[in-house]
Design a protein around this motif. Structure first.
Motif, mmCIF file in Angstrom:
data_model
loop_
_atom_site.group_PDB
_atom_site.id
_atom_site.type_symbol
_atom_site.label_atom_id
_atom_site.label_comp_id
_atom_site.label_asym_id
_atom_site.label_seq_id
_atom_site.Cartn_x
_atom_site.Cartn_y
_atom_site.Cartn_z
ATOM 1 N N PRO A 104 0.696 7.135 -4.788
ATOM 2 C CA PRO A 104 -0.750 7.025 -4.561
ATOM 3 C C PRO A 104 -1.540 7.599 -5.733
ATOM 4 O O PRO A 104 -1.130 8.587 -6.348
ATOM 5 N N PRO A 150 -1.899 12.579 -3.722
ATOM 6 C CA PRO A 150 -2.060 11.573 -4.776
ATOM 7 C C PRO A 150 -2.060 12.180 -6.180
ATOM 8 O O PRO A 150 -2.251 13.378 -6.367
ATOM 9 N N GLU A 185 0.846 -1.200 0.000
ATOM 10 C CA GLU A 185 0.000 0.000 0.000
ATOM 11 C C GLU A 185 0.877 1.244 0.000
ATOM 12 O O GLU A 185 1.763 1.398 0.832
ATOM 13 N N GLN A 235 -0.297 7.997 1.214
ATOM 14 C CA GLN A 235 -1.512 8.610 0.690
ATOM 15 C C GLN A 235 -1.395 10.122 0.513
ATOM 16 O O GLN A 235 -2.359 10.785 0.150
ATOM 17 N N ARG A 274 -5.650 8.297 -7.513
ATOM 18 C CA ARG A 274 -7.110 8.313 -7.493
ATOM 19 C C ARG A 274 -7.562 8.286 -8.947
ATOM 20 O O ARG A 274 -7.205 9.171 -9.724
#
Length: 309
Positions: free
Chosen positions: A210, A182, A176, A179, A212
């Motif tokens: 990161p 992004p 992961e 964050q 989106r």
């Protein structure tokens, strides 16, 4: 076992549940253990699927005791004649074995086979090589077939679903990422074809960036709002043809977010730069620019707020 094969654990479980390819031994505590024969069967199963067999056909061959030889052409392939449909095979002259296998699976409307072969390629080759060497040739062949015959749109749709599912699984299996700041990926306001966004996302996820993803037909207002809300480091906008690209909207986006890196991809962008946006000509270039922008913005944030480091 899944890691050894390079497939997801759910795939191994599915092969066991549906086709009986399970561990035949048990430990003293009652846990299943794979014997050398079990492992060999799973390797043959995997090789058959990669060759283009449906999972069901591959399992039948393995359970019947037929094995794949070192020469891949010796492994029986039933492309074009399976119960999934068939009737023809996509023309992929010069393409590699995995691309050929995905093409055969897609021609038979074998979504599971196409998905698993794509996922395997991602694990072995990573995103950029998988996209350029495996998936793009198949997608191009699908488009050419439709242009010449007016048929096969169902193959393109099924292939899109299989590729989408494979990328989702692959990215979920990567570490992961952080964050902070992004990168936003979006199709242009009139763009419907956004599979390339999956490749950009995969390439960035491998680098720990990161992302989106907003998907197809993203209005500029929504893109601007998203960039503001999440303090995006950069945006990538895809357009396959000029009619789907709005240069005026890109200029407005650049003016509203002067510190935002805007990267543009696809044949829809005709200039080398639009406003403060940069037009990329390859997946590698787009990933490099977006990665560099993200790292630069994150470093700047840390230097301004040392307590965050």
């Amino acid at each position: 076992m899944a890691a050894q094969l390079g497939v997801s654990p759910s795939t191994v479980r599915m092969w066991g549940r549906r086709y009986g390819l399970v561990a035949s031994a048990r430990s003293e505590g009652g846990h299943r253990r794979y014997t050398s024969a079990d492992v060999e069967r799973l390797h043959h199963m995997h090789a058959a699927v990669i060759s283009g067999e449906t999972p069901a056909a591959a399992a039948a061959l393995v359970l019947a005791g037929k094995q794949r030889h070192d020469d891949a052409t010796d492994w029986p392939v039933t492309a074009g004649t399976s119960r999934y449909g068939g009737g023809f095979v996509l023309a992929l002259p010069g393409a590699g074995r995995t691309a050929q296998g995905i093409g055969r699976a897609a021609s038979r409307l074998d979504e599971i086979g196409a998905r698993e072969m794509t996922l395997q390629a991602l694990h072995e080759l990573k995103t950029t090589r998988t996209w350029n060497q495996v998936l793009r040739p198949v997608l191009v062949a699908t488009g050419v077939h439709w242009q010449h015959t007016g048929t096969g749109i169902e193959i393109e749709h099924l292939l899109t679903q299989a590729i989408t599912a494979a990328f989702a699984t692959y990215v979920s299996q990567l570490p992961e990422p952080a964050q902070d700041r992004p990168v936003v990926l979006a199709g242009g306001p009139r763009e419907d074809h956004v599979l390339t966004l999956l490749a950009v996302r995969g390439a960035l996820a491998e680098r720990g960036v990161p992302v989106r993803t907003l998907g197809a037909r993203t209005p500029t207002q929504a893109l601007t709002s998203t960039a503001t809300r999440i303090r995006a480091a950069a945006v990538f906008i895809w357009a396959t043809k000029p009619a789907n690209a709005s240069e005026q909207e890109i200029r407005e986006l650049s003016e509203n977010h002067r510190g935002l890196t805007v990267v543009l991809g696809g044949a829809g962008w005709r200039q080398s730069s639009i406003g403060s946006g940069t037009v990329c000509t390859s997946l590698e270039q787009a990933a490099d620019l977006l990665d560099q922008s993200w790292r630069r913005k994150v470093r700047k944030g840390l230097s301004e707020n040392p307590s965050l480091s």
